[in-house]
Scaffold this motif. Sequence first.
Motif, PDB file in Angstrom:
ATOM      1  N   ALA A  42      42.268 -18.674  97.519  1.00 47.84           N
ATOM      2  CA  ALA A  42      43.618 -18.301  97.935  1.00 47.84           C
ATOM      3  C   ALA A  42      44.063 -17.017  97.234  1.00 47.84           C
ATOM      4  O   ALA A  42      44.680 -16.133  97.851  1.00 47.84           O
ATOM      5  CB  ALA A  42      44.598 -19.434  97.643  1.00 47.84           C
ATOM      6  N   GLU A 141      55.932 -24.058 107.610  1.00 45.01           N
ATOM      7  CA  GLU A 141      55.625 -22.762 108.219  1.00 45.01           C
ATOM      8  C   GLU A 141      56.870 -21.926 108.490  1.00 45.01           C
ATOM      9  O   GLU A 141      56.757 -20.796 108.966  1.00 45.01           O
ATOM     10  CB  GLU A 141      54.789 -22.966 109.476  1.00 45.01           C
ATOM     11  N   HIS A 177      47.234 -25.308  98.641  1.00 40.61           N
ATOM     12  CA  HIS A 177      46.164 -25.886  99.444  1.00 40.61           C
ATOM     13  C   HIS A 177      46.693 -26.115 100.854  1.00 40.61           C
ATOM     14  O   HIS A 177      47.897 -26.303 101.062  1.00 40.61           O
ATOM     15  CB  HIS A 177      45.707 -27.209  98.832  1.00 40.61           C
ATOM     16  N   ASP A 178      45.790 -26.132 101.822  1.00 42.02           N
ATOM     17  CA  ASP A 178      46.213 -26.358 103.205  1.00 42.02           C
ATOM     18  C   ASP A 178      46.952 -27.685 103.391  1.00 42.02           C
ATOM     19  O   ASP A 178      47.849 -27.784 104.234  1.00 42.02           O
ATOM     20  CB  ASP A 178      45.006 -26.298 104.142  1.00 42.02           C
ATOM     21  N   VAL A 181      50.772 -27.495 103.197  1.00 43.34           N
ATOM     22  CA  VAL A 181      51.532 -26.854 104.272  1.00 43.34           C
ATOM     23  C   VAL A 181      51.855 -27.925 105.311  1.00 43.34           C
ATOM     24  O   VAL A 181      50.962 -28.427 105.996  1.00 43.34           O
ATOM     25  CB  VAL A 181      50.749 -25.695 104.912  1.00 43.34           C
ATOM     26  N   THR A 200      46.764 -19.844 101.727  1.00 49.22           N
ATOM     27  CA  THR A 200      45.904 -20.970 101.378  1.00 49.22           C
ATOM     28  C   THR A 200      44.470 -20.462 101.306  1.00 49.22           C
ATOM     29  O   THR A 200      44.194 -19.303 101.629  1.00 49.22           O
ATOM     30  CB  THR A 200      46.008 -22.090 102.444  1.00 49.22           C
ATOM     31  N   GLU A 202      42.305 -20.960 103.370  1.00 40.24           N
ATOM     32  CA  GLU A 202      41.849 -20.734 104.742  1.00 40.24           C
ATOM     33  C   GLU A 202      42.793 -19.907 105.600  1.00 40.24           C
ATOM     34  O   GLU A 202      42.381 -19.359 106.623  1.00 40.24           O
ATOM     35  CB  GLU A 202      41.626 -22.089 105.443  1.00 40.24           C
ATOM     36  N   ARG A 203      44.069 -19.815 105.211  1.00 42.13           N
ATOM     37  CA  ARG A 203      45.064 -19.227 106.112  1.00 42.13           C
ATOM     38  C   ARG A 203      46.018 -18.288 105.389  1.00 42.13           C
ATOM     39  O   ARG A 203      46.274 -18.430 104.199  1.00 42.13           O
ATOM     40  CB  ARG A 203      45.894 -20.325 106.783  1.00 42.13           C
ATOM     41  N   THR A 204      46.551 -17.351 106.171  1.00 41.72           N
ATOM     42  CA  THR A 204      47.644 -16.489 105.740  1.00 41.72           C
ATOM     43  C   THR A 204      48.774 -16.682 106.744  1.00 41.72           C
ATOM     44  O   THR A 204      48.590 -16.488 107.941  1.00 41.72           O
ATOM     45  CB  THR A 204      47.221 -15.010 105.719  1.00 41.72           C
TER      46      THR A 204
END
Length: 238
Positions: A42, A141, A177-178, A181, A200, A202-204
């Motif tokens: 991350a 989100e 961590h995902d 969210v 995270t 895996e994600r932005t």
Amino acid sequence: MTAASQDKQAIRERVWAQLEQAGVAEPGVRGYIPAFDGADQAAGRLASLPAWQQAQVLEVAPDRAQLSVRIRALQDGKLLYMAAPKLATPEPFYLLDPHALPLAPTEAADRTVAARIAPGISISQMRAIDLIVCGSVAVNEHGARLGKGAGYSDIEAALLAEAGLLTKRTVIATTVHDLQVLDEDLPEQPHDFRVDLIVTPERTIWPGHPERPAKLDLDSLSPDQIAAIPVLAQRLSR
């Protein structure tokens, strides 16, 4: 405890339990900002973004979950502020200057080491902040977030906003961590702020619903909370 506070705590308890059950946080995480598996990834994802690359002055939470972010900031030559634990010192922030460190960034970024080697500074001595990275227990989100329940992040943000150091140009991010969210509304109170950026492993995520604190709401704090934070206790003694 108010109804909103009870709702927040129920969500925290659920997230802490899910992180432990999934094996992505250490047992005993309840009551803390979770240090999560993938925190290094991350931090690397955050460091790849223009918001990071353009930032020169950062304020990063002292939580273990953000240790990799603090290390990366110092390695990248960024001026780093870190709040003293519980804001319990008269000078409530530590200054970590990457060009004046007596230790390597991997050591200096540790919160215990930083408390020993970094000078404490008052808010009046700080520069305007380009990027804040806070810790969270849960976030959605839309950028609403829950900390561990002590309220220190909200107090820090309000103090920095009052001083003109946290502005509309400051990006407020969190690394989580995902599983942290959530796809649900989170209870929010007037003194809460929202994050602009969620990263995270895996994600932005750019929520697009920024909310900044206007000023510190002393009425939302108990006398004991105020007395335990020197910079607030001084206000009442004037």
